[in-house]
Design an enzyme around this catalytic site. Structure first.
Site, PDB file in Angstrom:
ATOM      1  CB  ALA A  87     -18.660  27.778   8.909  1.00  0.00           C
ATOM      2  CG  ASP A  88     -15.655  23.264   7.424  1.00  0.00           C
ATOM      3  OD1 ASP A  88     -15.578  23.298   6.192  1.00  0.00           O
ATOM      4  OD2 ASP A  88     -14.790  23.756   8.165  1.00  0.00           O
ATOM      5  N   PRO A  89     -19.754  21.857   8.946  1.00  0.00           N
ATOM      6  CG  PRO A  89     -20.289  21.417  11.188  1.00  0.00           C
ATOM      7  CD  PRO A  89     -19.172  21.912  10.303  1.00  0.00           C
TER       8      PRO A  89
END
Length: 796
Positions: A560-562
């Site tokens: 989910a971070d990128p």
């Protein structure tokens, strides 16, 4: 969901907004168009002529009762359909989005043309593409799944979604450069106001850009990233996940193990990792007799990052999504649709508006082309070596981990002046993947993290203690002259510091602020602790990633971070456009959970359209057969193969020596092959087992069948196409030497991105940045003396 859902109605958008034409049937073009429409641009969609191909968005399942695709309803909700003749006869568009299948067409000089290419220039440019092949080459497939089983893909068009979001970001950046008269490459006249350019976005590079340590883990640290055993925790009534790599003494309080707490296992990350198996065996034993809800409630009260594994059915009734009115409805079919990645609050609002689910903002209609990029004063001078379209934009960030720094780095790569604010007692994620095979952290361990270096190049660094009144006032002076502020703390941190949206927008009404937290700034879960790995479980991704026997898997990263960093950077550029028109900034309240759920759209749409709750599908795709990952000669060596139509199957069978299967009339239809796909998988596995993965891929690509080697992290740099693309560039750092670093998936024809400097040393730019605020040397010395600023971290 009732009144908690937003409703999408058709209607005209602002006629003064830029006009976007999407001229391609790919998922990537549609995703880009959706994001640009969400950003307030007018979108017209030209459908490819003739019968849609198997990969065309209009045929992508699930299909509704009227035969239309739920995906098409979702991603084309902002688009007005038009035929090619009408578009060509009308006013010139500001942006055109095309793909590999779009017809060649000349566009006026003022148009920004963004072309999405499967592989981009290089040896594989003519290869037959597929979602599976792109995922195989892009690094994620190799380390998702169990160590003793085949690697797993993430279904749902992940490469196309990434590329579409990157294309939207690139389009908005190019428009910014055009409308602000940013000089083209070489610093000459370049782009006058109104001048467009061509941009190429690679789907493969877009997947590679969604990593942070894929290459440095091997090239700089000597580590092979392999698949790991499932690390979900089984409770009495389901599964949950506890963040594993972040030491936390409260975990021992949660599981009532004071004996483990007494060993000070959380006092050092190395000691924690050495005892990881013992720690989580104890967690599993404790959790086995408790419910998921009980575990999550107790854990979150103790600030332990523990989250449930949620299905698409769970998300349909999720109280956090309800409270934030995330779900939307298609006005024509009443289909439940995924909502936007963020909520937009304009500067005349002082908090999150519970009824605001889109960019429903007022527009003055004032044309501000060639207006100074930042503030109300003269245009700022470009940074040395900067050639990108965001020259003149100033960004301040208070970020850590991955999503926030990535959003800032994307802006910095395209020429923005990004100032990273750290404070001595809490240095910003200067950990993980220290240079060298022994992971030595001394001397200067805070300067040796390849994780930090990858995410923070092209930035300046200043140290300020934001909890100190003088540090806070100094920070507000930075904000007063900024265009953008990015923070990705938990939702309560900035308000507790007295630096929330109402305060910052009172200091700078033109400020665009991006807040990125796990679950957003509102709702019952606003204060939940979560990392990207936790978001995989609550956004629905984990529930549909796994083997056909039901064994689930995570990506083992922080997927989910990128996604959130990319969508956050895109939202910033949309907000800057609206700021330039309206004269007021905006607060972007981005939830990692909502951004992550956008990339689970396929499963969410299946639930909404059919009422069935999808589960893990292995490497299957109901549109194609055979479609899978097959073992090759060598250790953990695999190849991905996708037969995307009946002709592909015949050519595949011939190349694999399966003449009797090629002659079988029952296998000449998709339905026949789906019914016998396990048999076909077995026969293909027997063929590939004695061949090298590149050998299989090249044989099949030679006859027009999509195939690609499944690349592990140690293979990425040596792949001929990835090497030729130049995606990885060497960067010299004074502490760790020269290391390869990922670049970007876009190629701007007139205003290219650049790597101008390595990630900053701690406090490297203190005196320069503080001096630009008007502080004298004596005043800066006083900040050092009182600990408001520092050149070294002050941590135990």
């Amino acid at each position: 969901m009732g009144d908690a859902e937003g409703r999408v109605e058709s209607g005209e958008r602002d006629p003064a907004a830029p006009l976007v034409v999407t001229w391609g049937g790919s998922l990537a073009c549609a995703m880009a168009g959706w994001l640009l429409g969400w950003s307030g641009l007018r979108v017209v969609r030209v459908e490819p002529p003739g019968e849609p191909s198997a990969t065309d968005l209009r045929r992508r399942p699930p299909l509704l009762a009227d035969g239309t695709s739920a995906w098409h309803r979702h991603l084309c909700r902002h688009a007005v359909p038009a035929d090619a003749a009408t578009v060509l006869a009308g006013p010139p568009p500001d942006v055109v989005l095309v793909d590999d299948g779009s017809p060649a067409q000349d566009w006026p000089d003022g148009t920004v043309v963004v072309r999405v290419s499967s592989f981009g220039p290089g040896p594989y440019e003519g290869w037959r593409s597929s979602e599976l092949a792109l995922w195989a080459l892009g690094g994620y497939l190799a380390f998702t799944g169990a160590p003793d089983r085949e690697p797993l893909w993430l279904s749902g068009g992940q490469a196309g979604l990434h590329a579409g979001a990157q294309a939207a970001f690139a389009a908005l950046a190019a428009l910014h450069g055009r409308d602000h008269g940013v000089a083209g490459h070489g610093g000459g006249a370049g782009l006058a106001a109104g001048g467009g350019q061509h941009v190429v976005v690679s789907e493969l590079a877009s997947v590679l850009a969604a990593h942070v340590w894929l290459v440095s883990s091997w090239a700089s640290c000597g580590q092979v990233l392999g698949r790991v055993p499932q690390d979900l925790i089984r409770a009495a009534d389901g599964l949950c996940y506890v963040m594993r790599i972040s030491p936390n003494d409260n975990l021992f309080v949660l599981i009532d193990r004071p004996d483990l707490a007494a060993e000070d296992l959380a006092g050092d990350v190395v000691r924690w990792n050495q005892n990881l198996e013992r720690i989580f065996t104890a967690v599993a034993e404790w959790a086995a007799t408790r419910t998921v809800a009980e575990i999550v409630e107790l854990g979150q009260l103790l600030r332990v990052a523990v989250t449930p594994v949620r299905t698409t059915a769970d998300l349909a009734v999720d109280e956090q999504l309800d409270a934030r009115r995330w779900w939307q409805r298609d006005g024509a079919t009443d289909l439940r649709l995924p909502g936007p990645p963020a909520r937009i609050v304009p500067a005349d609002h002082t908090g999150a508006d519970p009824d605001r689910t889109d960019t429903d903002v007022d527009r003055t209609g004032t044309d501000v082309r060639a207006r100074p990029a930042g503030g109300d004063g003269e245009r700022r001078r470009p940074l040395p070596g900067a050639t990108g379209p965001l020259q003149g934009v100033r960004v301040v960030e208070v970020t850590n981990n991955w999503a926030g720094p990535l959003a800032g780095r994307m802006l910095a790569d395209l020429g923005a002046d990004v100032i990273k604010v750290e404070w001595a007692s809490r240095p910003a994620t200067r950990v993980l993947f220290w240079a060298g095979p022994y992971q030595d952290r001394e001397p200067s361990g805070h300067e040796r993290s390849l994780y930090f270096s990858e995410l923070n190049r092209n930035k300046r660094d200043v140290v300020l203690d934001l909890s100190d009144p003088v540090g806070r006032d100094t920070f507000l002076r930075l904000i007063a002259d900024a265009d953008v502020f990015i923070e990705n703390m938990s939702a309560r941190v900035m308000p507790n510091l007295g630096l929330d949206w109402p305060v910052l927008q009172s200091v700078n009404p033109r400020l665009v602020m991006l807040s990125m937290s796990g679950y957003g700034a509102t709702g019952p879960h606003r204060d939940w602790v979560a990392y990207g790995a936790n978001i995989e479980t609550t956004s629905g991704l984990t529930s549909v990633t796994g083997y056909r026997d039901g064994v689930l898997s995570r990506t083992t990263l922080f997927y989910a971070d990128p996604i959130s960093g990319l969508l956050g950077a895109t939202a910033i550029l949309g907000a800057l456009r609206r700021r330039d028109r309206r004269g007021r900034g905006e607060w972007i309240d981005l939830s990692l959970n909502e951004a992550g759920a956008l990339f689970v759209a396929g499963a969410l749409l299946e639930e909404a359209a059919t009422g069935r709750t999808p589960g893990p599908c292995g490497n299957d795709d109901e549109r194609f057969a055979p479609h899978g990952v097959y073992r090759c000669a060598g250790t953990d060596s695999w190849v991905a193969i996708a037969a995307q139509d009946d002709g592909d199957w015949l050519r595949l069978a011939e190349a694999a020596g399966l003449a009797e299967l090629a002659a079988d009339p029952s296998l000449r239809t998709l339905e026949g092959r789906l019914a016998r796909r396990r048999q076909l998988d077995e026969r293909l596995s027997a063929w590939t087992a004695g061949l090298g993965q590149y050998d299989v891929a090249r044989r099949l690509q030679a006859v027009g069948v999509s195939a690609a080697p499944v690349l592990a992290n140690w293979q990425i740099l040596t792949d001929p196409h990835i090497h030729a693309s130049g995606f990885y560039q060497p960067v010299s750092h004074p502490e760790v030497g020269v290391n390869p670093t990922s670049s970007w998936p876009w190629a701007f024809g007139a205003t290219p991105a650049t790597i101008r400097r390595h990630a900053p040393l701690f406090g490297q730019d203190n005196r320069q940045v503080l001096g630009e605020l008007g502080l004298s040397e004596a005043e800066i010395d006083a900040l050092y003396a009182t600990g408001v600023t520092a050149d070294q971290p002050q941590v135990g």
